[in-house]
Design a protein around this motif. Structure first.
Motif, PDB file in Angstrom:
ATOM      1  N   SER A 142      49.943  41.518  43.489  1.00 34.12           N
ATOM      2  CA  SER A 142      49.654  41.830  42.093  1.00 34.12           C
ATOM      3  C   SER A 142      48.564  40.913  41.554  1.00 34.12           C
ATOM      4  O   SER A 142      48.428  39.766  41.985  1.00 34.12           O
ATOM      5  CB  SER A 142      50.926  41.668  41.252  1.00 34.12           C
ATOM      6  N   TYR A 143      47.804  41.425  40.611  1.00 36.95           N
ATOM      7  CA  TYR A 143      46.807  40.611  39.928  1.00 36.95           C
ATOM      8  C   TYR A 143      46.490  41.244  38.578  1.00 36.95           C
ATOM      9  O   TYR A 143      46.776  42.423  38.333  1.00 36.95           O
ATOM     10  CB  TYR A 143      45.524  40.468  40.758  1.00 36.95           C
ATOM     11  N   ALA A 173      55.146  40.178  37.152  1.00 32.82           N
ATOM     12  CA  ALA A 173      54.426  38.951  37.493  1.00 32.82           C
ATOM     13  C   ALA A 173      53.104  39.267  38.188  1.00 32.82           C
ATOM     14  O   ALA A 173      53.051  40.101  39.090  1.00 32.82           O
ATOM     15  CB  ALA A 173      55.280  38.076  38.401  1.00 32.82           C
ATOM     16  N   ALA A 174      52.052  38.587  37.741  1.00 27.76           N
ATOM     17  CA  ALA A 174      50.738  38.728  38.382  1.00 27.76           C
ATOM     18  C   ALA A 174      49.850  37.572  37.946  1.00 27.76           C
ATOM     19  O   ALA A 174      49.859  37.189  36.770  1.00 27.76           O
ATOM     20  CB  ALA A 174      50.083  40.055  37.994  1.00 27.76           C
ATOM     21  N   PRO A 175      49.068  36.997  38.869  1.00 35.62           N
ATOM     22  CA  PRO A 175      48.132  35.944  38.483  1.00 35.62           C
ATOM     23  C   PRO A 175      46.922  36.548  37.762  1.00 35.62           C
ATOM     24  O   PRO A 175      46.489  37.662  38.075  1.00 35.62           O
ATOM     25  CB  PRO A 175      47.720  35.324  39.820  1.00 35.62           C
ATOM     26  N   LEU A 176      46.391  35.830  36.808  1.00 39.59           N
ATOM     27  CA  LEU A 176      45.184  36.266  36.097  1.00 39.59           C
ATOM     28  C   LEU A 176      43.971  35.826  36.899  1.00 39.59           C
ATOM     29  O   LEU A 176      43.798  34.634  37.189  1.00 39.59           O
ATOM     30  CB  LEU A 176      45.146  35.645  34.698  1.00 39.59           C
ATOM     31  N   VAL A 177      43.137  36.770  37.289  1.00 40.13           N
ATOM     32  CA  VAL A 177      41.933  36.468  38.069  1.00 40.13           C
ATOM     33  C   VAL A 177      40.715  37.009  37.330  1.00 40.13           C
ATOM     34  O   VAL A 177      40.823  37.832  36.424  1.00 40.13           O
ATOM     35  CB  VAL A 177      42.006  37.079  39.487  1.00 40.13           C
ATOM     36  N   LYS A 178      39.555  36.537  37.733  1.00 44.89           N
ATOM     37  CA  LYS A 178      38.317  37.026  37.143  1.00 44.89           C
ATOM     38  C   LYS A 178      37.829  38.254  37.900  1.00 44.89           C
ATOM     39  O   LYS A 178      38.136  38.436  39.082  1.00 44.89           O
ATOM     40  CB  LYS A 178      37.251  35.932  37.178  1.00 44.89           C
ATOM     41  N   LEU A 188      53.147  31.244  42.687  1.00 48.57           N
ATOM     42  CA  LEU A 188      53.107  30.064  41.828  1.00 48.57           C
ATOM     43  C   LEU A 188      52.028  30.168  40.757  1.00 48.57           C
ATOM     44  O   LEU A 188      52.094  29.492  39.730  1.00 48.57           O
ATOM     45  CB  LEU A 188      52.886  28.802  42.673  1.00 48.57           C
ATOM     46  N   ALA A 189      51.030  31.008  41.001  1.00 50.33           N
ATOM     47  CA  ALA A 189      49.947  31.166  40.025  1.00 50.33           C
ATOM     48  C   ALA A 189      50.192  32.326  39.074  1.00 50.33           C
ATOM     49  O   ALA A 189      49.402  32.560  38.164  1.00 50.33           O
ATOM     50  CB  ALA A 189      48.620  31.376  40.764  1.00 50.33           C
ATOM     51  N   ALA A 190      51.267  33.049  39.264  1.00 51.44           N
ATOM     52  CA  ALA A 190      51.520  34.253  38.482  1.00 51.44           C
ATOM     53  C   ALA A 190      52.121  33.922  37.125  1.00 51.44           C
ATOM     54  O   ALA A 190      52.755  32.879  36.936  1.00 51.44           O
ATOM     55  CB  ALA A 190      52.445  35.197  39.242  1.00 51.44           C
ATOM     56  N   ARG A 191      51.927  34.819  36.172  1.00 53.60           N
ATOM     57  CA  ARG A 191      52.628  34.781  34.903  1.00 53.60           C
ATOM     58  C   ARG A 191      53.137  36.190  34.629  1.00 53.60           C
ATOM     59  O   ARG A 191      52.784  37.143  35.329  1.00 53.60           O
ATOM     60  CB  ARG A 191      51.731  34.295  33.762  1.00 53.60           C
ATOM     61  N   MET A 192      53.983  36.327  33.638  1.00 53.22           N
ATOM     62  CA  MET A 192      54.587  37.614  33.335  1.00 53.22           C
ATOM     63  C   MET A 192      53.745  38.397  32.328  1.00 53.22           C
ATOM     64  O   MET A 192      53.249  37.825  31.354  1.00 53.22           O
ATOM     65  CB  MET A 192      55.999  37.424  32.782  1.00 53.22           C
TER      66      MET A 192
END
Length: 422
Positions: A142-143, A173-178, A188-192
Motif C-alpha cells: 500500500s502507498y 494503513a499506507a506510507p505517504l510517498v511522493k 513502520l512508515a505507514a499511517r492510517m
C-alpha cells in the motif's frame, strides 16, 4: 471532555438532540437481543459475515457506540465495562460479538482525538456510523500520494478487516510517498487513512473455521480518494480530547483487552453449554447421565476455576491501568502495561484450554454441529491465535520477567517493569 475540546465545541452543542437515548444498559440490551444474536450467528456461519438485518438490529440498540464519549452519542464505557459487555455477547455468539468488538473499538479509538467539527459530522449527524480498519499487509504494498488540492490518493490492500461489510468507513494503513517514488512494503512508515466505503473494494477471501462469521475480508484501494478535510484523521490522535482513561491506553493494549473479552465470553458459553450436555447425555454403555460421572464433575470444577481466574486477572490488571491513568498519568507505565498484556495473553489462551477440555469431556456429543461446544471450540482457537493475545507473546513477556529490556510495545512510559531487579 477536556478543556481543549470544550474550547472548540459550539456553545449550544450540549443541547442539540442529535442522538436518541438508549433504553437500558448495554448488558440489558444484549439480553434483549439474545434471539437476534443467536439467529444472526447461525446465519453468519453460512455467509461468513453478519447478515444485514442483524447489523441493523445491533445498530438500533447502540451496540457499536457504547465505547464512544457521551458527547458523541456513546456511553463512555471504561475498559472493564467494555470487557464485560463484549464477554456477555460472545457467550451467546462469538462471531456477532467480534463484529461488535471491532466496530465499537474503531469507532471509539477514532473519536478520542478527532477534532470537534469533524466528529460532529461523523458521529452526531450519523449516529448509526460503524467503522473498521487495521488488518495486515496485502499482496500489493500500500502507498498514498498527496494531491495538489490537499486530498490524498491511496493504493494497495489490507487483509483481515473484520466487520468490513458493516462499515461506512475503513482505516487503511499506507506510507505517504511522493509522486514517482518507489513504494515498498514498510509497515513502520505507514499511517492510517480514513476511507469511505465508496472508495474501496471488498475482496471476499475470508473462509476460516474459527470466528467464521466475522467477515474478515481484504480491502483493496485503487486510487481511493481521501478528501482534504479527512486527510488528517487518524485512528488514534493524542492528546485525547476526553477524560475517560481508555482514550490514553496505547493501541496494543487496547486491542488486547478487546480480544480477550471475546475469549472470555466463548469460555463462559462453553461452560454453560457443557452443563446442558452433561444434564441430557447418557454416555454409551452407561446407566446414568454424564453429569453423574466423576470425570465430568472434575473437569467442570477445574475449568470453571480456570475461567474465573483468567477473568479476575484481566479485570484486576485493567483496573490497575485505569487507576494509574485516573491519577494523572499520560499513559500506563511499564509495569502496568506488561501486567495487563500478560493478563490478556494468559486469559485468551486459558479460555482456549477451557473449551478444549470441555469439548473432550463431552465426547462425541461435543463434535456434533448442533452442539453448544462445536462452534465454540473453533472460536476459542480463533481468539487465542490473534496477534495481540497469541501465545508467542509469552516469550516476549517472559524475557522481560527474566530481566531483559522491554521492547517498545511493552515499555509503557518507562519506570520499573515486571522484571525489575529487587
Amino acid at each position: 471532555m477536556s478543556d481543549a475540546a470544550l474550547a472548540e465545541r459550539p456553545a449550544d452543542a450540549a443541547n442539540r438532540p442529535y442522538v436518541a437515548p438508549l433504553a437500558g444498559t448495554p448488558l440489558e440490551r444484549i439480553e434483549r437481543l439474545r434471539d437476534v444474536i443467536v439467529a444472526g450467528g447461525d446465519k453468519a456461519q453460512e455467509m461468513r459475515r453478519l447478515p444485514d438485518d442483524t447489523v441493523e438490529a445491533l445498530i438500533d440498540e447502540g451496540m457499536f457506540r457504547f465505547a464512544q464519549p457521551t458527547e458523541l452519542g456513546g456511553e463512555n464505557a471504561s475498559a472493564c465495562e467494555t470487557v464485560a459487555i463484549l464477554e456477555a455477547m460472545a457467550a451467546i455468539d462469538a462471531s456477532v460479538a467480534w463484529n461488535v468488538m471491532l466496530g465499537s473499538e474503531i469507532n471509539a479509538m477514532a473519536a478520542g482525538g478527532m477534532a470537534w467539527g469533524l466528529a460532529e459530522e461523523i458521529y452526531l449527524d450519523n449516529p448509526r456510523v460503524v467503522m473498521c480498519g487495521g488488518g495486515g499487509p496485502g499482496s500489493t504494498p500500500s502507498y498514498a500520494i498527496e494531491q495538489a488540492d490537499g486530498s490524498v490518493s491511496v493504493w494497495g490492500e489490507t487483509t483481515f478487516i473484520s466487520g468490513v461489510h458493516n462499515a461506512e468507513w475503513c482505516f487503511m494503513a499506507a506510507p505517504l510517498v511522493k509522486q514517482g517514488e518507489e513504494h515498498t512494503a514498510n509497515p513502520l512508515a505507514a499511517r492510517m487513512w480514513f476511507l469511505h466505503k465508496s472508495q474501496y473494494e471488498i475482496i471476499d477471501v475470508w473462509n476460516m473455521a474459527g470466528l467464521r462469521g466475522s467477515g474478515s475480508n481484504t480491502v483493496r484501494a485503487t486510487g481511493a480518494v481521501v478528501p482534504a478535510k479527512y486527510a488528517g484523521v487518524q485512528l488514534v490522535t493524542l492528546p485525547a480530547l476526553y477524560d475517560n482513561p481508555v482514550f490514553r491506553i496505547p493501541v496494543p493494549l487496547r486491542l488486547s483487552y478487546n480480544k480477550v473479552a471475546i475469549a472470555l465470553g466463548v469460555a463462559r458459553g462453553a461452560l454453560d453449554g457443557f452443563v446442558q450436555i452433561a444434564n441430557n447425555k447418557i454416555p454409551f454403555l452407561s446407566a446414568s447421565k454424564l453429569t453423574e460421572r466423576p470425570i465430568a464433575q472434575h473437569k467442570m470444577g477445574e475449568m470453571e476455576g480456570k475461567y474465573r481466574a483468567a477473568r479476575a486477572y484481566v479485570m484486576e490488571a485493567m483496573a490497575e491501568v485505569e487507576e494509574e491513568l485516573e491519577a494523572g498519568a499520560a499513559a500506563p507505565g511499564a509495569r502496568t502495561t506488561q501486567n495487563a498484556r500478560l493478563a490478556c495473553t494468559y486469559g485468551a489462551n486459558a479460555c482456549m484450554e477451557v473449551v478444549d477440555v470441555l469439548h473432550n469431556a463431552a465426547g462425541t456429543s461435543g463434535m456434533q454441529l448442533t452442539s453448544p461446544l462445536e462452534r465454540r471450540l473453533r472460536d476459542a482457537h480463533g481468539c487465542a491465535t490473534h496477534r495481540w493475545v497469541a501465545h508467542p507473546l509469552f516469550t516476549d513477556l517472559g524475557r522481560i520477567l527474566l530481566g531483559h529490556e522491554a521492547p517498545p510495545e511493552f515499555a509503557g512510559t518507562g519506570g520499573p517493569g515486571l522484571g525489575a531487579k529487587k
